[in-house]
Design a protein around this motif. Structure first.
Motif, short mmCIF file in Angstrom:
data_model
loop_
_atom_site.label_atom_id
_atom_site.label_comp_id
_atom_site.label_asym_id
_atom_site.label_seq_id
_atom_site.Cartn_x
_atom_site.Cartn_y
_atom_site.Cartn_z
N GLN A 1 8.56 11.42 7.08
CA GLN A 1 7.60 10.34 6.85
C GLN A 1 8.08 9.05 7.52
OE1 GLN A 1 6.36 9.63 2.77
NE2 GLN A 1 6.24 7.43 3.14
N LYS B 1 -13.25 5.58 2.08
CA LYS B 1 -12.20 6.47 2.55
C LYS B 1 -12.17 7.80 1.78
CE LYS B 1 -10.88 2.97 5.06
NZ LYS B 1 -11.20 2.92 6.51
N ARG C 1 0.16 7.21 13.08
CA ARG C 1 -0.70 8.28 13.61
C ARG C 1 -0.19 9.64 13.14
NH1 ARG C 1 -1.03 6.77 19.83
NH2 ARG C 1 -2.61 8.42 19.89
N THR D 1 -1.41 6.87 6.58
CA THR D 1 -2.07 7.33 7.80
C THR D 1 -2.89 6.23 8.46
OG1 THR D 1 -3.92 8.25 6.51
CG2 THR D 1 -2.08 9.73 7.03
N ALA E 1 -0.36 13.46 14.14
CA ALA E 1 -1.81 13.62 14.29
C ALA E 1 -2.15 14.32 15.60
CB ALA E 1 -2.48 12.25 14.24
N ALA F 1 -0.74 12.77 9.77
CA ALA F 1 -1.55 13.35 8.71
C ALA F 1 -0.59 13.90 7.65
CB ALA F 1 -2.44 14.46 9.25
N THR F 2 -1.09 14.08 6.43
CA THR F 2 -0.23 14.60 5.36
C THR F 2 -0.67 16.01 5.00
OG1 THR F 2 -1.64 13.56 3.68
CG2 THR F 2 0.27 12.31 4.44
N TRP G 1 1.07 17.00 -0.37
CA TRP G 1 2.06 16.01 0.06
C TRP G 1 2.25 14.93 -1.00
CZ3 TRP G 1 1.44 10.74 0.72
CH2 TRP G 1 2.48 10.07 1.37
N SER H 1 -1.42 8.54 0.83
CA SER H 1 -1.69 9.17 2.12
C SER H 1 -2.58 8.30 2.99
CB SER H 1 -2.35 10.54 1.90
OG SER H 1 -2.76 11.11 3.12
N VAL I 1 5.65 14.77 7.16
CA VAL I 1 4.24 14.63 7.55
C VAL I 1 4.02 15.36 8.87
CG1 VAL I 1 4.00 12.42 6.35
CG2 VAL I 1 4.67 12.44 8.76
#
Length: 220
Positions: A217, A143, A173, A169, A189, A175-176, A180, A165, A186
């Motif tokens: 979030q 990752k 769905r 995620t 996506a 993204a940060t 963050w 994060s 957040v």
């Protein structure tokens, strides 16, 4: 071999300070941080290992297993651990892989496959590219990859932030955004259409631009 994000982390068997392991079996259903060192008894790595031991409860809380690797035999790791305890206040409380034949360093692309021999007689400078951090998910896929020079200590607080994060995620769905931290807003996506987003976020979102859709979030 050049590893990239999304690749399956290569499996291997190795001796560690906590016994012999098969890597994928050892990870099990957890997340994992594998971080490597070019030689035992090196100053920057000594500080890193002590700090990682100190903050290990933070990784435990996130169900993340920690494992180190150094290009030396396991017996040397045990002696180094005493120095780490004496100078940093904490000795490694996670397994340290012995990679004296350099096989894992080569498998993970940290040393060229063409390198001959083992760790004996090699200097830290010879192994200076063995300074990686790999974050591996429960699916055994990579990752995150970070590579540091020998002269710059790693920021493991940042690794924890990235894991927060990644775990968020993976579940939602989203993204940060830049810098963050846990609990902050957040971004929805890009793969989520506005129609889908209205279902997921019935209270709506802030959109300074149509492609930047900001929401609180999501809760676990």
């Amino acid at each position: 071999m050049t590893l990239q994000i999304g690749d399956v982390a290569p499996d291997f068997e190795a001796e560690t300070t906590q016994g012999r392991i098969r890597f994928h079996d050892w990870i099990g259903g957890s997340w994992c941080v594998l971080f490597s060192h070019p030689k035992d008894f090196t100053p920057v790595c000594t500080t890193e290992l002590g700090y990682m031991a100190r903050i290990k409860p933070e990784f435990d809380r996130r169900d993340v297993k920690i494992i180190g690797l150094s290009v030396d035999p396991v017996g040397n790791h045990a002696r180094w651990a005493e120095d780490i305890r004496e100078t940093q206040g904490h000795a490694p409380n996670f397994p340290m892989i012995g990679d004296s034949d350099l096989s894992i360093s080569k498998l993970y692309g940290m040393l060229p496959a063409s390198v001959n021999g083992g760790s004996e007689g090699r200097t830290p400078a010879d192994n200076q590219t063995v300074r990686n951090v790999f974050v591996i998910g429960p699916d055994k896929k990579i990752k995150l990859i970070l590579v540091y020079p020998m002269t710059t200590g790693r920021n493991f607080d940042e690794v924890l932030r990235v894991i927060d994060s990644l775990q968020l995620t993976a579940q939602h769905r989203v993204a940060t955004p830049v810098n963050w931290k846990q609990g902050e807003d957040v971004i929805i996506a890009g793969s989520v259409s506005d129609d889908e987003a209205k279902t997921i976020y019935p209270d709506g979102w802030k959109a300074p631009k149509p492609y930047i859709r900001i929401v609180p979030q999501p809760r676990p």
